[in-house]
Design an enzyme around this catalytic site. Structure first.
Site, mmCIF file in Angstrom:
data_model
loop_
_atom_site.group_PDB
_atom_site.id
_atom_site.type_symbol
_atom_site.label_atom_id
_atom_site.label_comp_id
_atom_site.label_asym_id
_atom_site.label_seq_id
_atom_site.Cartn_x
_atom_site.Cartn_y
_atom_site.Cartn_z
ATOM 1 N N ASP A 188 -33.322 27.546 21.348
ATOM 2 C CA ASP A 188 -33.262 26.914 20.145
ATOM 3 C C ASP A 188 -33.100 24.945 20.683
ATOM 4 O O ASP A 188 -32.432 24.739 21.611
ATOM 5 C CB ASP A 188 -31.989 26.973 19.227
ATOM 6 N N HIS A 189 -33.766 24.328 19.925
ATOM 7 C CA HIS A 189 -33.802 23.074 20.021
ATOM 8 C C HIS A 189 -33.712 22.441 21.464
ATOM 9 O O HIS A 189 -33.079 21.946 22.201
ATOM 10 C CB HIS A 189 -32.241 22.378 19.563
ATOM 11 N N GLU A 302 -41.656 27.451 17.877
ATOM 12 C CA GLU A 302 -41.346 26.624 16.740
ATOM 13 C C GLU A 302 -41.129 25.084 17.024
ATOM 14 O O GLU A 302 -40.896 24.739 18.200
ATOM 15 C CB GLU A 302 -39.910 27.307 16.267
ATOM 16 N N LYS A 344 -23.462 21.567 7.885
ATOM 17 C CA LYS A 344 -22.973 22.950 8.460
ATOM 18 C C LYS A 344 -21.995 23.448 7.678
ATOM 19 O O LYS A 344 -21.231 23.067 7.034
ATOM 20 C CB LYS A 344 -22.531 22.489 9.835
ATOM 21 N N HIS A 377 -33.381 25.494 9.106
ATOM 22 C CA HIS A 377 -32.130 25.225 9.959
ATOM 23 C C HIS A 377 -31.020 24.869 9.320
ATOM 24 O O HIS A 377 -31.111 24.555 8.102
ATOM 25 C CB HIS A 377 -32.630 24.075 11.215
HETATM 26 ZN ZN ZN Z 1 -31.732 22.804 13.817
#
Ligand code: ZN
Length: 523
Positions: A188-189, A302, A344, A377
């Site tokens: 991810d990221h 992605e 978050k 996300h």
């Molecule tokens: Zn994210």
């Protein structure tokens, strides 16, 4: 006896058979351990299962003493012989090491991550590395594909874990549960080519490219003169285009799907090009690096711009996707920065009607240029918008969660070790102001009760209010990595408590993540 022999007559790898589950305890007992019944997998001439000796998990490879198949040699461990039901077996007692995880993924392919294209999926990040069985239980029977190894480079750094450990922990969890329906893995990221190299080497199969550092957030408010100058400065060779050609492609009436159209004017184009032009070029370069790195190995991509300051408009989404396509990038999911607040660990903040309208427009772009999945996300705990997304996305969706599983670990801890939970809570109060800086949160921690004001049975209530969730959410890195006199302050004790009470933790995860997955189950 007949049943026992059946286990060794498999011609292919066959996990979690009913016979295997019922016989697993005998093999565990054969070496004085407690077997995980679902893990028992038959392979030609032998079986493998997971068993625990106190808190230590071991891989057991078992074969009849007179005919040990060759693949057993791929595993490293201590060889012993045991008699079970009058028959002699060689049992290899193996650590859950990286080399054994590699052998397991090679010889028992269902424990390897794979690609899933456009299938509806959920990212279930596991920062502690002990939650995979709970995540599997949350998706079992739903048809939603779980992405079980999922961590950003940032979070690997923050949790002192490597890409290899993240992958191996997921592998062992999959094996423990006998989960043969497949799982994805999301690096991810990723921001640099080196990030790609590290995660590709660890066996990841989905790569989330985050070109956020190349997004120019000033584009939304820059003057016409500034825009002119900035657009000149774009990486036109990276974009393989000229300003004139792009203008021609975008300054016009654009018809998307579902009757949605955009009357794009020059100003919209200039702002979009300045804001995302460099990000598109960077993503294309990262994609090409990935293609050369992976060679013939299947992978999926992605593109995410969710961590930028301003929302991605419908036109900007169209611009980004159309440009990526023009540059030959193939992707399975795209994460715009949505309207409203995706903080978050808590529910969506913003007007639901506005979100719905905007999401429908994003889907119109997807239908026009894709299909691909919309990736959500900071997707945990957004219960108020799941039904909207599920209805409009028509299955083209990937919901990404990670931190919420850490919070559920703390919920488990509040129950099984209140004293340790209190220590962590007090520590989080002291760390919050420093740790919140790189996160999108808004908690007022004065609203959270201090541990000294809470009875043991009230401790978990801290996790039931947004301010408490964010307090504990953003401090996970400090909690997991702070050391005192060379030893971790909390990490080992937290992991130990979760290992002792693993079924309780799995159940808490099953319930909590199950609520995330349920709205997306096809009906
Ligand atoms: Zn994210």
């Amino acid at each position: 006896m007949g049943e026992l022999s059946n286990l060794f007559e498999a011609r292919e790898v066959r996990p979690a058979s009913e016979i295997g589950k019922s016989l697993a305890p005998r093999f565990g007992q054969g070496v004085g351990m407690e077997a995980y019944p679902s893990s028992l997998t038959s392979a030609p001439g032998g079986i493998a299962l997971l068993a625990r000796d106190g808190l230590t998990k071991n891989l057991l490879i078992v074969a009849p003493e007179e005919a040990v198949p060759g693949w057993v040699g791929d595993f490293h461990g201590r060889r012993t012989v045991a008699t079970i039901e009058g028959r002699r077996f060689v049992i290899l007692i193996s650590e859950l090491s990286h080399e054994n995880a590699l052998a397991l993924r090679a010889d028992f392919p269902y424990t390897s991550p794979r690609t899933f294209g456009l299938k509806t999926s959920a990212g279930l990040g596991d920062r502690l590395g002990v939650g995979t069985p709970g995540h599997i239980r949350a998706v079992r029977g739903t048809g939603i594909v779980p992405f079980l190894a999922q961590q950003s480079i940032r979070e690997m750094t923050r949790t002192h874990r490597s890409a290899t450990e993240v992958m191996d922990d997921a592998t062992w969890g999959v094996f423990q549960e006998g989960w043969a329906q497949g799982y994805g893995s999301d690096a991810d990221h990723l921001k640099t080519a080196a990030d790609i190299d590290a995660t590709a080497a660890a066996g990841f199969t989905m790569f989330t490219i985050d070109p956020g550092d190349h997004v120019d957030n000033s584009a939304d408010s820059a003057s016409a003169g500034d825009l002119e100058a900035k657009v000149e400065d774009l990486d036109w060779s990276g974009l393989e285009a000229s300003l004139k050609s792009l203008k021609r492609a975008y300054v016009k009436d654009i018809i998307l799907a579902d009757g949605i159209r955009i009357a794009a004017n020059e100003e919209m184009f200039m702002r979009a090009a300045v804001k995302y032009g460099a990000a598109v070029a960077h993503t294309a370069a990262m994609y090409r690096h990935l293609v050369s790195k992976m060679g013939r190995k299947p992978f999926e991509l992605e593109m995410s711009v969710d961590e930028t300051q301003t929302p991605t408009s419908t036109f900007e989404h169209y611009f980004v996707a159309k440009e990526l396509k023009r540059l030959g990038v193939k992707w399975v999911s795209l994460a715009p920065r949505f309207i409203g607040d995706f903080e978050k660990g808590i529910d969506y903040k913003g007007d639901l009607k506005t979100f719905e309208k905007s999401f429908a427009e994003h889907m119109a772009v997807v239908k026009k240029l894709g299909p691909y999945k919309i990736s959500i996300h900071s997707g945990s705990d957004k219960f108020s918008i799941y039904p909207i997304i599920a209805r409009l996305a028509e299955g083209y969706v990937h919901v990404k969660t990670a931190g919420t599983s850490y919070l559920e670990a703390l919920r488990t801890l509040a129950d099984v070790d209140p004293a340790l939970f209190r220590e962590i809570l007090d520590f989080a109060f002291a760390r919050y102001d420093t740790d919140k800086r790189s996160y999108h949160v808004s908690a007022d921690i004065d609203k959270v009760r201090r541990s000294k004001d809470l009875r043991d049975d009230e401790l978990a209530s801290v996790l039931d209010i947004n301010d408490g969730r964010q307090l504990l959410h953003v401090t996970f890195g400090s909690v997991l990595t702070t050391k005192k006199e060379g030893a971790y302050l909390f990490r080992e004790r937290l992991l130990r408590a979760l290992r002792i009470n693993e079924d309780k933790y799995y159940d808490v995860l099953r319930k909590h993540l199950g609520r995330h997955v349920a709205p997306f189950v096809a009906r």
